[in-house]
Design a protein around this motif. Structure first.
Motif, PDB file in Angstrom:
ATOM      1  N   GLY A   1     -52.834  42.614  -0.618  1.00  0.00           N
ATOM      2  CA  GLY A   1     -51.684  41.985  -1.240  1.00  0.00           C
ATOM      3  C   GLY A   1     -50.544  42.978  -1.392  1.00  0.00           C
TER       4      GLY A   1
ATOM      5  N   ASN B   1     -47.462  42.054  -2.807  1.00  0.00           N
ATOM      6  CA  ASN B   1     -46.473  41.467  -3.715  1.00  0.00           C
ATOM      7  C   ASN B   1     -45.494  42.570  -4.132  1.00  0.00           C
ATOM      8  OD1 ASN B   1     -45.321  40.758  -6.362  1.00  0.00           O
ATOM      9  ND2 ASN B   1     -46.672  38.987  -6.287  1.00  0.00           N
TER      10      ASN B   1
ATOM     11  N   GLU C   1     -48.550  34.421  -1.751  1.00  0.00           N
ATOM     12  CA  GLU C   1     -48.611  35.869  -1.959  1.00  0.00           C
ATOM     13  C   GLU C   1     -48.485  36.585  -0.607  1.00  0.00           C
ATOM     14  OE1 GLU C   1     -48.828  37.823  -4.594  1.00  0.00           O
ATOM     15  OE2 GLU C   1     -49.234  36.399  -6.217  1.00  0.00           O
TER      16      GLU C   1
ATOM     17  N   VAL D   1     -49.186  39.361   2.140  1.00  0.00           N
ATOM     18  CA  VAL D   1     -50.287  40.271   2.459  1.00  0.00           C
ATOM     19  C   VAL D   1     -49.964  40.997   3.756  1.00  0.00           C
ATOM     20  CG1 VAL D   1     -51.983  38.781   1.317  1.00  0.00           C
ATOM     21  CG2 VAL D   1     -51.645  38.602   3.785  1.00  0.00           C
TER      22      VAL D   1
END
Length: 443
Positions: free
Chosen positions: A265, A267, A295, A297
């Protein structure tokens, strides 16, 4: 109340390199939130990539105790039969959060709006962690929460006559406090808004939107309306950047390393560790970026590179707060001095991470000067005149894993005590790390 066994120890032999491909377990922060929101949604929620670590499992067990049917986890897959916004039932005993501060603080907000009483307890470490920064703004909303004498757990929550939305400005950046207030806001009359002094992880906001709950964002301010209902959905949880951070540092400091971390991830409220390490000279490449369930990735390729000490920008601190112990190991291996300020939050984690890391670095011959809100680290040679350096992790999973990675550059062996809590965030750490070249064994 549970207490993890403290006898587990890591034995590290010096040297080695990290090579190959590795997928670390699912994101802990997102796993917590997936269970919480899926439980109060209408309909079923299917989750893949769920972290089967002790912290996330504590959240899962709590919602089972609150009357939610949850299948799994099996291979990271979980199915939740949501009970809807008002379908939770009182537990027949206190809800044990183990070592998980995220579970306790977020659940405090969610349970503050229920029509039944609840008690939240935790292990010895969690029972020392401050809860006032959550309970005080919740009290402004009308919540009835009783704490122990030092504003710590156990937390006793009694039904409030009514929760009322507030417009709250966080005095200190905290994703846990922000999330707790937003969850309470789902049960409050009117609008609940939270303004941050600096960006923090926004998984709650993203996931609320994925469950169909309108979320209004305006710069540093985020708002939800009371009475919103959630709809069950499918969620894929990416690999946890906090767990990946140990390997980002390890591959950066160990000559000959070339490691790819898969499906991590990225973010933007969590990538401070990448920005800090790159500023120190790390060779980290973001490959195959993509979006999974709201999200971002990517695969992260990291190769060994000479690091230099820096003044860590304060604006990156909230974006890397959990990864800073690993960054301290990078600083110890860098040329020159690294200075961190604005990180007083580290004093009230699972341990006093500033002091505990300073003590451990001193055991390895590194000059580390703790400050009230940070630390000064002079890079140098990791090692002492002793055959084996013994490090006390103080039961803190991130301390234990950080010093495990340090062995890649140590001049002698390292033994790390009190490592059982590594399972709270990274079950199977030792085996996965050994598989890519860390010389580690458990005892």
């Amino acid at each position: 109340m549970t207490t993890a066994a403290s006898g587990q120890r890591f034995h590290l032999s010096q040297g080695g390199a990290l090579c190959g491909r590795l997928r670390v377990p699912g994101d802990k922060s997102i796993s917590h939130r997936a269970i919480m929101l899926g439980s109060i949604a209408d309909g079923e929620t299917e989750i893949s990539g769920f972290l089967e670590g002790a912290d996330a499992l504590a959240t899962l067990r709590a919602f089972r105790r609150l009357g939610v049917e949850i299948d799994g986890p099996r291979g990271g897959r979980v199915r939740i039969r949501g009970v809807g916004r008002d379908g939770l039932r009182p537990a027949d005993a206190p809800l044990d959060m183990g070592n998980s501060g995220t579970s306790m603080r977020l659940l405090c907000g969610l349970l503050a709006g229920q029509r039944f009483a609840s008690t939240l307890v935790g292990d010895a470490s969690l029972s020392r962690r401050p809860m006032r920064r959550v309970t005080e703004p919740l009290a402004e909303m009308g919540a009835q929460i009783e704490t122990a004498g030092e504003d710590t757990a156990p937390l006793r929550i009694t039904p409030a006559a009514e929760l009322v939305g507030i417009d709250y400005r966080l005095p200190v950046a905290s994703a846990q406090v922000k999330s707790s207030l937003l969850l309470a806001g789902l049960y409050a009359r009117g609008q609940t808004c939270v303004t941050e002094p600096a960006p923090t992880r926004d998984h709650t906001e993203r996931m609320l939107a994925a469950f169909g709950c309108p979320v209004a964002r305006d710069g540093a301010r985020v708002c939800v309306e009371g009475g919103a209902r959630l709809r069950g959905c499918r969620l894929e949880i990416p690999a946890d950047i906090s767990s990946a951070a140990f390997f980002l540092v390890g591959a950066s400091i160990a000559p000959g390393s070339d490691l790819t971390l898969e499906h991590v991830g990225i973010n933007p409220t969590r990538t401070g560790v990448i920005d800090i390490l790159r500023a120190m000279g790390a060779d980290i490449r973001i490959e195959a970026p993509r979006d999974v369930g709201g999200e971002p990735v990517a695969d992260l390729r990291v190769r060994a590179a000479p690091l230099r000490g820096i003044q860590i920008p304060e604006e990156l601190v909230p974006l890397a707060i959990d990864e800073l112990p690993a960054v301290f190991i990078a600083a110890a291996c860098a040329e020159g001095e690294t200075v961190l300020t604005g990180a007083e939050e580290l004093r009230v984690k699972e341990s006093d991470r500033i002091q505990v890391m300073a003590d451990g670095l001193a055991r390895l011959g590194i000059a580390a000067e703790p400050q009230l809100d940070g630390i000064r680290i002079q890079g140098g040679r990791l090692g002492t005149d002793e055959t084996t350096a013994l490090i006390d992790s103080h039961g803190d999973h991130r301390i234990a894993m950080s010093f495990a990675i340090a062995a890649l550059r140590a001049s002698g062996t390292i033994e790390i005590d009190d490592c059982a809590n590594v399972a709270t965030s990274f079950p199977g750490f030792a085996a996965l790390a050994a598989g890519v070249g860390l010389r580690i064994r458990e005892a």
